[in-house]
Design a protein around this motif. Structure first.
Motif, PDB file in Angstrom:
ATOM      1  N   MET A  87       4.916  77.249 -13.550  1.00  0.00           N
ATOM      2  CA  MET A  87       5.315  76.068 -14.332  1.00  0.00           C
ATOM      3  C   MET A  87       6.360  75.247 -13.600  1.00  0.00           C
ATOM      4  O   MET A  87       6.343  74.024 -13.633  1.00  0.00           O
ATOM      5  N   HIS A  91       5.902  71.232 -12.515  1.00  0.00           N
ATOM      6  CA  HIS A  91       6.847  70.170 -12.878  1.00  0.00           C
ATOM      7  C   HIS A  91       7.554  69.602 -11.642  1.00  0.00           C
ATOM      8  O   HIS A  91       7.758  68.396 -11.555  1.00  0.00           O
ATOM      9  N   ASP A  92       7.890  70.455 -10.669  1.00  0.00           N
ATOM     10  CA  ASP A  92       8.553  69.947  -9.456  1.00  0.00           C
ATOM     11  C   ASP A  92       7.640  69.017  -8.661  1.00  0.00           C
ATOM     12  O   ASP A  92       8.115  68.128  -7.952  1.00  0.00           O
ATOM     13  N   LEU A  94       5.550  66.836  -9.821  1.00  0.00           N
ATOM     14  CA  LEU A  94       5.268  65.578 -10.522  1.00  0.00           C
ATOM     15  C   LEU A  94       5.795  64.366  -9.741  1.00  0.00           C
ATOM     16  O   LEU A  94       6.786  64.474  -9.008  1.00  0.00           O
ATOM     17  N   MET A  97       9.398  63.670  -9.720  1.00  0.00           N
ATOM     18  CA  MET A  97      10.256  64.686  -9.082  1.00  0.00           C
ATOM     19  C   MET A  97      10.019  64.648  -7.569  1.00  0.00           C
ATOM     20  O   MET A  97      10.383  63.695  -6.927  1.00  0.00           O
ATOM     21  N   VAL A 119       2.539  68.064 -17.542  1.00  0.00           N
ATOM     22  CA  VAL A 119       3.782  68.367 -18.261  1.00  0.00           C
ATOM     23  C   VAL A 119       3.511  69.403 -19.346  1.00  0.00           C
ATOM     24  O   VAL A 119       4.228  70.406 -19.470  1.00  0.00           O
ATOM     25  N   ASP A 123       4.887  73.256 -19.812  1.00  0.00           N
ATOM     26  CA  ASP A 123       5.582  73.673 -21.043  1.00  0.00           C
ATOM     27  C   ASP A 123       4.883  74.871 -21.671  1.00  0.00           C
ATOM     28  O   ASP A 123       5.524  75.796 -22.187  1.00  0.00           O
TER      29      ASP A 123
ATOM     30  N   HIS B  89       9.972  65.654 -24.300  1.00  0.00           N
ATOM     31  CA  HIS B  89       8.753  65.563 -23.494  1.00  0.00           C
ATOM     32  C   HIS B  89       7.705  64.652 -24.140  1.00  0.00           C
ATOM     33  O   HIS B  89       7.005  63.923 -23.442  1.00  0.00           O
ATOM     34  N   CYS B  94       4.640  59.124 -19.496  1.00  0.00           N
ATOM     35  CA  CYS B  94       3.258  59.605 -19.327  1.00  0.00           C
ATOM     36  C   CYS B  94       2.690  60.180 -20.615  1.00  0.00           C
ATOM     37  O   CYS B  94       1.514  60.544 -20.676  1.00  0.00           O
ATOM     38  N   MET B  95       3.508  60.256 -21.659  1.00  0.00           N
ATOM     39  CA  MET B  95       3.035  60.757 -22.970  1.00  0.00           C
ATOM     40  C   MET B  95       3.010  59.599 -23.967  1.00  0.00           C
ATOM     41  O   MET B  95       2.246  58.681 -23.796  1.00  0.00           O
ATOM     42  N   ASP B 114      12.988  62.235 -14.531  1.00  0.00           N
ATOM     43  CA  ASP B 114      13.154  63.571 -13.929  1.00  0.00           C
ATOM     44  C   ASP B 114      14.120  64.436 -14.745  1.00  0.00           C
ATOM     45  O   ASP B 114      13.830  65.584 -15.069  1.00  0.00           O
ATOM     46  N   ILE B 117      12.580  65.570 -18.114  1.00  0.00           N
ATOM     47  CA  ILE B 117      11.675  66.720 -17.979  1.00  0.00           C
ATOM     48  C   ILE B 117      12.489  68.002 -17.826  1.00  0.00           C
ATOM     49  O   ILE B 117      12.236  69.003 -18.493  1.00  0.00           O
ATOM     50  N   ASP B 121      12.805  71.419 -20.015  1.00  0.00           N
ATOM     51  CA  ASP B 121      12.542  72.721 -19.379  1.00  0.00           C
ATOM     52  C   ASP B 121      13.716  73.681 -19.548  1.00  0.00           C
ATOM     53  O   ASP B 121      13.522  74.900 -19.544  1.00  0.00           O
ATOM     54  N   PHE B 124      14.018  74.888 -23.717  1.00  0.00           N
ATOM     55  CA  PHE B 124      13.115  75.946 -24.195  1.00  0.00           C
ATOM     56  C   PHE B 124      13.725  77.334 -23.933  1.00  0.00           C
ATOM     57  O   PHE B 124      13.926  78.107 -24.867  1.00  0.00           O
TER      58      PHE B 124
END
Lengths: 304, 303
Positions: A87, A91-92, A94, A97, A119, A123, B89, B94-95, B114, B117, B121, B124
């Motif tokens: 994961m 994400h890195d 993307l 990023m 994404v 998650d 998120h 992009c969502m 960045d 996101i 992360d 959570f």
């Protein structure tokens, strides 16, 4: 016979790696099935089963066996650390990023499934790692499983992977990055999860507090070692040999160990870390410690 | 309806709990190096105007079965952390590409995509870690905590809230029902169930909490959509016209009248789920009052 192979004087690392990699790949394949909605689960599986070296799960299982546990005690945790590793890569990579198109020789997750799904797949792998370790671990006392959950959680967030990536992002393009900051990045970005992999195995295998702490120190050394070697490979190997974009650190002006201390000194540093790591294992039965010693050498001398 | 409910003051109950939960959340995320990520996490978790519905429901469900608040608070905070992570998120370009949340700029608008996101992360796992490190194990046995962790992970994961978000973006036949259940019902369900798990509720009671929490979560959202539609038709809404989410609410798909009848069904369903819990006496009253609040919005939560 496998048992005599491991017990023999010359530890057959290649056979060990093949056996464990098969075990882990099968366990990973079984862990995430395609449920509704299929696309997210396919995206999770695409990156999880893309054929990494499985160093983290191997460390987890080896640490478990070293303290007297059975592989089965650690297999869900071994899968969980690989899910977390995957994961963080998704994400890195993307665009917002590191903006990578290639990972393990294949198009990155967002290139195939789109950024939104990438994404969500990340998650979902993060959440599922916790669900899986809790629901699939067998034959381990609940208090130990709970401790493993806490360790894994610590390795991901602001005291682990995320902290490393934040400082990495804010350091890129800056010329005044010192050794302290470089080490902060790698201790968090790479070493934290390697440490968790080893510590989870030791906890779930029934290790004593002292054993867990010894293995934690071992893992810290090889965690840093892993990154120093990665940096060296980035300047000495081609994209094809690495299965990812080579020379990217130079292209993006990232601070690396070779850049900061020179290639020779970086190699010396790697040797020292490998030596320090092995010293932490000196109190264990050398026969039983041979898989971890071989894994440290593998990390030190790998070519990609 | 129970006779006690007339005397029960939900607003005081709720605002008192909000204060305590906000304080605990504030302590749970101290700013350290690297500062920017902690600031980004705090920005969303401690945003003014958060109603703290998931933690309050978790505490109420725990108290229903005789559990203490001290047992429930770490999980209550964790619910708010993972909820915030999921909203951060969902808002990303992009969502849903939402520039604002609760009347404030959304996380990525302030901290960049960045950092947004990464803030998610980090939130959570912080939720899981907070449960492990802060729950007194003399109050809650480890086996229960493991169930709580599995429940939260399932709720936010690939068959829960992430699935809801995916179908929200993707569309498809009957998308609206799936999206409402997963995006809004899941958090309510998980919150109520976690409270019950912490206090050692039976499997049958957990099933009731599941149905109850899910109904209340969806009910709250349906009514919010109805109220928004009414504001819009009276010309008082400050929301953008033709926002892309609009078509995916009950109101957008079925119209206001059908949405109101769906809401009535949900209210009845939530109360029916509580029927079997009346033996716990007046401790069940807060759970009833959440249903009526979600449907009627009898007061505004301010703090």
């Amino acid at each position: 016979e496998k048992k005599t192979q491991i017990d023999s004087d010359v530890f057959n690392f290649k056979a060990y790696m093949v056996e464990k990699a098969n075990l882990i790949n099968q366990a990973l394949d079984d862990s995430v099935s395609v449920k509704n909605p299929p696309t997210i689960h396919k995206a999770m599986r695409y990156s999880l089963l893309a054929g990494g070296k499985r160093v983290r799960p191997m460390l987890c299982i080896a640490a478990c066996e070293l303290v007297g546990g059975r592989p089965a005690n650690a297999i869900p945790a071994a899968c969980a650390v690989e899910m977390i590793h995957t994961m963080s890569l998704i994400h890195d990579d993307l665009p917002c990023m590191d903006n990578d198109d290639l990972r393990r020789g294949k198009p990155t997750n967002h290139k195939v499934f789109g950024e939104d799904v990438a994404v969500l797949a990340g998650d979902s792998l993060l959440a599922f790692a916790f669900e899986y370790i809790v629901t699939a671990t067998a034959g381990v006392a609940p208090a130990r499983v709970l401790a493993a959950v806490g360790e894994l959680a610590k390795s991901i967030g602001t005291e682990g992977l995320v902290a490393g990536q934040v400082v990495d992002i804010s350091s890129t393009g800056k010329s005044d990055i010192g050794l302290d900051q470089l080490e902060f990045i790698h201790i968090h970005k790479t070493a934290a999860l390697l440490e968790a992999s080893v510590v989870l195995g030791a906890i779930l295998g029934g290790g004593t507090e002292q054993e867990v702490e010894k293995l934690r120190r071992f893992a810290r050394c090889i965690g840093l070692l892993f990154q120093v070697v990665d940096d060296i490979l980035d300047v000495t190997k081609s994209s094809e040999e690495l299965g990812k974009t080579a020379g990217k650190d130079l292209a993006t002006d990232k601070t690396t160990y070779p850049k900061l201390m020179g290639l020779d000194k970086a190699r010396e540093f790697a040797n020292q870390l490998n030596k320090d790591a092995k010293e932490q294992l000196s109190d264990f039965d050398p026969q039983k410690a041979s898989p971890l010693i071989a894994l440290a050498d593998y990390i030190a001398y790998r070519q990609n | 309806t129970l006779p006690m409910s007339a005397q029960f003051d939900l607003k005081t109950y709720w605002t008192t709990l909000i204060k305590e939960i906000n304080h605990k959340l504030d302590e749970a995320i101290p700013v350290q190096y690297p500062h920017q990520i902690y600031e980004a996490m705090r920005y969303s978790v401690l945003a003014d105007g958060a109603k703290r519905a998931p933690p309050v429901m978790c505490v109420a469900a725990c108290e229903l079965f005789g559990g203490s608040r001290q047992a429930a608070f770490p999980t209550a905070c964790a619910l708010e952390m993972v909820h915030a992570a999921s909203l951060i998120h969902d808002d990303l370009p992009c969502m849903d590409d939402d520039p604002s949340r609760r009347g404030l700029p959304s996380n990525h608008t302030v901290f960049g995509v960045d950092m947004a996101i990464l803030a998610g992360d980090a939130l959570f796992p912080l939720g899981f870690r907070h449960i492990v490190s802060h729950t007194p194990t003399d109050l809650v046995p480890e086996t229960r905590l493991l169930k709580v962790i599995a429940e939260i992970a399932r709720a936010v994961g690939s068959t829960g809230m992430a699935a809801g978000q995916f179908i929200d973006l993707e569309g498809g036949p009957n998308a609206v029902d799936f999206v409402q259940e997963k995006k809004f019902g899941e958090m309510g369900e998980c919150s109520a169930v976690c409270g019950g798990l912490l206090a050692g509720a039976t499997d049958e009671e957990i099933q009731r909490l599941r149905m109850y929490g899910r109904s209340v979560g969806v009910l709250y959202q349906v009514i919010s959509d109805v109220l928004e539609a009414k504001l819009e038709s009276s010309g008082k809404s400050d929301k953008d016209e033709g926002k892309k989410k609009k078509g995916k609410s009950y109101v957008g798909v079925y119209g206001v009248e059908k949405a109101i009848s769906v809401a009535e069904d949900l209210r009845a369903q939530a109360k029916k789920a509580l029927d079997g819990l009346e033996k716990y006496g007046e401790r069940v009253v807060p759970l009833y009052s959440f249903v009526d609040y979600a449907a009627d919005r009898g007061f505004s939560i301010d703090h």
